[in-house]
Write a protein that holds these residues in place. Structure first.
Motif, PDB file in Angstrom:
ATOM      1  N   ARG A 176      -1.030 -10.275   4.124  1.00  0.00           N
ATOM      2  CA  ARG A 176       0.098  -9.792   4.326  1.00  0.00           C
ATOM      3  C   ARG A 176       0.114  -8.215   3.889  1.00  0.00           C
ATOM      4  NH1 ARG A 176       6.428 -10.895   2.763  1.00  0.00           N
ATOM      5  NH2 ARG A 176       7.297  -9.283   4.182  1.00  0.00           N
ATOM      6  N   VAL A 177       0.599  -7.188   4.721  1.00  0.00           N
ATOM      7  CA  VAL A 177       0.638  -5.861   4.215  1.00  0.00           C
ATOM      8  C   VAL A 177       1.828  -5.213   4.436  1.00  0.00           C
ATOM      9  CG1 VAL A 177      -0.564  -3.684   4.449  1.00  0.00           C
ATOM     10  CG2 VAL A 177      -1.917  -5.727   4.424  1.00  0.00           C
ATOM     11  N   ILE A 178       2.370  -4.684   3.315  1.00  0.00           N
ATOM     12  CA  ILE A 178       3.551  -3.694   3.598  1.00  0.00           C
ATOM     13  C   ILE A 178       3.088  -2.314   3.203  1.00  0.00           C
ATOM     14  CG2 ILE A 178       5.667  -3.239   2.498  1.00  0.00           C
ATOM     15  CD1 ILE A 178       6.018  -6.155   1.845  1.00  0.00           C
ATOM     16  N   ALA A 179       3.308  -1.680   3.981  1.00  0.00           N
ATOM     17  CA  ALA A 179       2.943  -0.211   3.511  1.00  0.00           C
ATOM     18  C   ALA A 179       3.845   1.053   3.842  1.00  0.00           C
ATOM     19  CB  ALA A 179       1.737   0.359   4.687  1.00  0.00           C
ATOM     20  N   THR A 180       3.751   2.015   2.796  1.00  0.00           N
ATOM     21  CA  THR A 180       4.900   2.937   2.899  1.00  0.00           C
ATOM     22  C   THR A 180       4.378   4.195   3.754  1.00  0.00           C
ATOM     23  OG1 THR A 180       4.010   4.161   1.071  1.00  0.00           O
ATOM     24  CG2 THR A 180       5.436   2.425   0.285  1.00  0.00           C
ATOM     25  N   ALA A 181       5.300   4.863   4.385  1.00  0.00           N
ATOM     26  CA  ALA A 181       5.042   6.051   5.295  1.00  0.00           C
ATOM     27  C   ALA A 181       6.332   6.315   5.732  1.00  0.00           C
ATOM     28  CB  ALA A 181       4.143   5.654   6.518  1.00  0.00           C
ATOM     29  N   SER A 182       6.391   7.715   6.339  1.00  0.00           N
ATOM     30  CA  SER A 182       7.453   8.276   6.824  1.00  0.00           C
ATOM     31  C   SER A 182       7.640   7.533   8.303  1.00  0.00           C
ATOM     32  CB  SER A 182       7.282   9.903   7.047  1.00  0.00           C
ATOM     33  OG  SER A 182       6.227   9.970   8.191  1.00  0.00           O
TER      34      SER A 182
ATOM     35  N   ILE B 101       0.877  -1.285   0.155  1.00  0.00           N
ATOM     36  CA  ILE B 101      -0.068  -0.011  -0.197  1.00  0.00           C
ATOM     37  C   ILE B 101       0.916   1.334  -0.064  1.00  0.00           C
ATOM     38  CG2 ILE B 101      -1.661   1.223   1.328  1.00  0.00           C
ATOM     39  CD1 ILE B 101      -3.032  -1.052   2.291  1.00  0.00           C
ATOM     40  N   HIS B 102       0.755   1.989  -1.083  1.00  0.00           N
ATOM     41  CA  HIS B 102       1.496   3.287  -1.228  1.00  0.00           C
ATOM     42  C   HIS B 102       0.644   4.438  -0.293  1.00  0.00           C
ATOM     43  CE1 HIS B 102       4.382   2.199  -4.151  1.00  0.00           C
ATOM     44  NE2 HIS B 102       3.617   1.496  -4.768  1.00  0.00           N
ATOM     45  N   GLY B 103       1.373   4.878   0.639  1.00  0.00           N
ATOM     46  CA  GLY B 103       0.611   5.859   1.408  1.00  0.00           C
ATOM     47  C   GLY B 103      -0.265   5.283   2.505  1.00  0.00           C
ATOM     48  N   GLY B 104       0.203   4.334   3.106  1.00  0.00           N
ATOM     49  CA  GLY B 104      -0.210   3.697   4.191  1.00  0.00           C
ATOM     50  C   GLY B 104      -0.756   4.433   5.427  1.00  0.00           C
ATOM     51  N   ALA B 105      -0.252   5.687   5.566  1.00  0.00           N
ATOM     52  CA  ALA B 105      -0.311   6.493   6.932  1.00  0.00           C
ATOM     53  C   ALA B 105      -1.380   7.444   6.749  1.00  0.00           C
ATOM     54  CB  ALA B 105       0.821   7.091   7.509  1.00  0.00           C
TER      55      ALA B 105
ATOM     56  N   SER C 190       9.884   2.954   4.419  1.00  0.00           N
ATOM     57  CA  SER C 190       9.970   4.422   4.268  1.00  0.00           C
ATOM     58  C   SER C 190       9.794   4.746   2.556  1.00  0.00           C
ATOM     59  CB  SER C 190      11.203   4.968   4.600  1.00  0.00           C
ATOM     60  OG  SER C 190      11.284   4.835   6.204  1.00  0.00           O
ATOM     61  N   TYR C 191       9.237   5.656   2.565  1.00  0.00           N
ATOM     62  CA  TYR C 191       9.088   5.965   0.932  1.00  0.00           C
ATOM     63  C   TYR C 191      10.132   6.818   0.600  1.00  0.00           C
ATOM     64  CZ  TYR C 191       7.044  10.379   2.948  1.00  0.00           C
ATOM     65  OH  TYR C 191       6.708  11.215   3.692  1.00  0.00           O
ATOM     66  N   GLY C 192      10.175   7.268  -0.741  1.00  0.00           N
ATOM     67  CA  GLY C 192      11.545   7.967  -1.242  1.00  0.00           C
ATOM     68  C   GLY C 192      12.485   7.063  -2.087  1.00  0.00           C
ATOM     69  N   ASP C 193      13.556   7.655  -2.219  1.00  0.00           N
ATOM     70  CA  ASP C 193      14.663   6.894  -3.161  1.00  0.00           C
ATOM     71  C   ASP C 193      15.024   5.779  -2.337  1.00  0.00           C
ATOM     72  OD1 ASP C 193      14.839   9.259  -4.645  1.00  0.00           O
ATOM     73  OD2 ASP C 193      16.556  10.095  -3.743  1.00  0.00           O
ATOM     74  N   GLY C 194      15.064   4.600  -3.117  1.00  0.00           N
ATOM     75  CA  GLY C 194      15.402   3.124  -2.609  1.00  0.00           C
ATOM     76  C   GLY C 194      14.231   2.422  -2.254  1.00  0.00           C
ATOM     77  N   LEU C 195      12.983   2.939  -2.512  1.00  0.00           N
ATOM     78  CA  LEU C 195      11.846   2.464  -2.230  1.00  0.00           C
ATOM     79  C   LEU C 195      11.507   0.887  -2.835  1.00  0.00           C
ATOM     80  CD1 LEU C 195       8.840   2.160  -0.664  1.00  0.00           C
ATOM     81  CD2 LEU C 195       8.024   3.219  -2.539  1.00  0.00           C
ATOM     82  N   THR C 196      12.069   0.903  -3.991  1.00  0.00           N
ATOM     83  CA  THR C 196      11.994  -0.604  -4.726  1.00  0.00           C
ATOM     84  C   THR C 196      12.857  -1.397  -4.138  1.00  0.00           C
ATOM     85  OG1 THR C 196      11.378   0.585  -7.007  1.00  0.00           O
ATOM     86  CG2 THR C 196      12.359  -1.674  -6.848  1.00  0.00           C
ATOM     87  N   GLU C 197      13.966  -1.119  -3.662  1.00  0.00           N
ATOM     88  CA  GLU C 197      14.774  -2.104  -2.956  1.00  0.00           C
ATOM     89  C   GLU C 197      14.486  -2.483  -1.615  1.00  0.00           C
ATOM     90  OE1 GLU C 197      15.798   0.733  -4.590  1.00  0.00           O
ATOM     91  OE2 GLU C 197      16.695  -0.496  -6.561  1.00  0.00           O
ATOM     92  N   ARG C 198      13.751  -1.572  -0.997  1.00  0.00           N
ATOM     93  CA  ARG C 198      13.391  -1.720   0.314  1.00  0.00           C
ATOM     94  C   ARG C 198      12.053  -2.747   0.223  1.00  0.00           C
ATOM     95  NH1 ARG C 198      14.863   3.576   0.885  1.00  0.00           N
ATOM     96  NH2 ARG C 198      12.980   4.268   0.499  1.00  0.00           N
ATOM     97  N   VAL C 199      11.128  -2.622  -0.654  1.00  0.00           N
ATOM     98  CA  VAL C 199      10.051  -3.436  -0.519  1.00  0.00           C
ATOM     99  C   VAL C 199      10.652  -4.745  -1.087  1.00  0.00           C
ATOM    100  CG1 VAL C 199       7.978  -4.077  -1.929  1.00  0.00           C
ATOM    101  CG2 VAL C 199       8.577  -1.622  -1.213  1.00  0.00           C
ATOM    102  N   ARG C 200      11.435  -4.884  -1.992  1.00  0.00           N
ATOM    103  CA  ARG C 200      12.183  -6.249  -2.351  1.00  0.00           C
ATOM    104  C   ARG C 200      13.111  -6.962  -1.070  1.00  0.00           C
ATOM    105  NH1 ARG C 200      14.736  -4.455  -7.940  1.00  0.00           N
ATOM    106  NH2 ARG C 200      12.910  -4.911  -9.430  1.00  0.00           N
ATOM    107  N   GLY C 201      13.309  -6.156  -0.185  1.00  0.00           N
ATOM    108  CA  GLY C 201      14.039  -6.695   0.915  1.00  0.00           C
ATOM    109  C   GLY C 201      13.191  -7.292   1.716  1.00  0.00           C
ATOM    110  N   LEU C 202      11.722  -6.866   1.733  1.00  0.00           N
ATOM    111  CA  LEU C 202      10.856  -7.556   2.742  1.00  0.00           C
ATOM    112  C   LEU C 202      10.038  -8.660   1.915  1.00  0.00           C
ATOM    113  CD1 LEU C 202       9.072  -4.304   4.450  1.00  0.00           C
ATOM    114  CD2 LEU C 202      10.623  -5.940   5.395  1.00  0.00           C
TER     115      LEU C 202
ATOM    116  N   GLU D 170       3.630  -3.919   7.778  1.00  0.00           N
ATOM    117  CA  GLU D 170       5.032  -3.836   7.802  1.00  0.00           C
ATOM    118  C   GLU D 170       5.400  -2.648   7.227  1.00  0.00           C
ATOM    119  OE1 GLU D 170       6.861  -7.586   6.462  1.00  0.00           O
ATOM    120  OE2 GLU D 170       4.936  -8.347   6.779  1.00  0.00           O
ATOM    121  N   PRO D 171       5.808  -1.447   7.892  1.00  0.00           N
ATOM    122  CA  PRO D 171       5.931  -0.243   7.429  1.00  0.00           C
ATOM    123  C   PRO D 171       7.580  -0.643   6.692  1.00  0.00           C
ATOM    124  CG  PRO D 171       6.657  -0.277   9.765  1.00  0.00           C
ATOM    125  CD  PRO D 171       5.933  -1.445   9.199  1.00  0.00           C
TER     126      PRO D 171
END
Length: 305
Positions: A170-176, A149-153, A192-204, A189-190
């Motif tokens: 199972r939910v992964i959500a972007t937020a500050s 979910i983009h914009g989970g907060a 952080s959005y911004g640069d590197g988001l793709t890699e962070r999601v792939r990590g989860l 599972e929160p």
């Protein structure tokens, strides 16, 4: 509150001489206890949706409402006077809104107020809740899915997290980062959005996610990069998703869907985060806060007692 021309919060006026709304057949007159601010309210006021919707000045803004049925039109059999109700009161034309003492609405958009929610929480449920609920359901989310979910907060995102979790996903959500603990409390599972988001999601989710719900826009590249082959995605903010196999969602005011959200709330599976409240005469200040773009929960306006 009304506005008679397009502009910013400065065009809002406290108006005391408007007649009580008429109550056609199939409608209910609702005495407003609370209404909620949504970005679409001030975007409409600025003329941003003029190509899509006819606007008749002066406009009473607002779509979300929680209140009490005061009067019933002919053959409005679904409710009784005194019922506590909620609604997303969007109409095909813009003029009669919920930032008022009374609003007249068709019974088909009304649902009974969830007993577990305060008036302020109930007012914040309809538009954000329906947007999230209809997006998640149209994406066919189930227990076998991993959902991003983009914009989970935000108001929509928080409801999307809770609805998807209630369906077993199972939910992964972007937020500050300041909102990560809150998202964890909702079952996500929160990240952080911004640069590197793709890699962070792939990590989860090394095997990719099966569903993406975009509630912010501007994230299509990330969506396509992390979505599994055959996955489903939708956006409420980016029409370009349709060119990439996704759905562009425009919420439908539906009392039955709103009642389903109320059932989730009363079952302890859904809550509404209210960040601030304002009296009706301070609606301009409520809009200014919303326009700042840093509010986690809903901004609510109260009317009368």
């Amino acid at each position: 509150m009304t506005y008679a021309r397009y502009g910013g919060p400065e065009v809002l006026e406290l108006t005391t001489d408007r007649p009580k709304p008429k109550v056609p057949p199939g409608f209910a007159l609702v005495r407003v206890v609370a209404s909620a601010v949504n970005p679409v309210d001030w975007k409409l006021m600025a003329g941003g949706l003029d190509p899509l919707m006819d606007v008749h000045f002066p406009v009473v803004p607002g779509w979300d409402v929680a209140g009490v049925v005061e009067e019933l039109g002919v053959d409005t059999y679904q409710f009784e006077v005194g019922d506590e109700v909620v609604a997303n009161g969007r109409r095909d034309e813009v003029q009669h809104g919920t930032a008022a003492e009374y609003v007249s609405l068709p019974a088909r958009v009304l649902a009974r107020k969830p007993a577990s929610l305060s008036w302020e929480q109930a007012a914040g449920l309809p538009l954000a809740g329906l947007t999230a609920y209809q997006t998640v359901r149209r994406l066919g989310v189930g227990a076998d899915d991993t959902v991003l979910i983009h914009g989970g907060a935000g108001g929509v995102g928080q409801t999307g997290v809770q609805v998807a979790r209630a369906l077993g996903a199972r939910v992964i959500a972007t937020a500050s980062e300041r909102n990560h603990d809150h998202l964890r409390a909702l079952g996500a599972e929160p990240v952080s959005y911004g640069d590197g988001l793709t890699e962070r999601v792939r990590g989860l989710a090394p095997d990719s996610v099966t569903v993406v719900a975009d509630f912010v826009g501007g994230v299509l590249d990330t969506t396509l990069a992390v979505l599994a082959p055959g996955g489903r995605h939708a956006s409420i903010a980016d029409a370009e998703v349709e060119q990439h196999g996704g759905r562009w969602i425009w919420v439908v005011s539906d009392g039955a869907d709103l009642a389903s959200l109320g059932e989730l709330a009363d079952a302890g599976k859904l809550t509404v985060d209210v960040s601030s409240t304002y009296p009706l005469e301070r609606l301009a200040d409520a809009y200014r806060e919303s326009m700042g773009g840093h509010t986690r929960g809903k901004i609510v306006v109260t009317t009368g007692d």
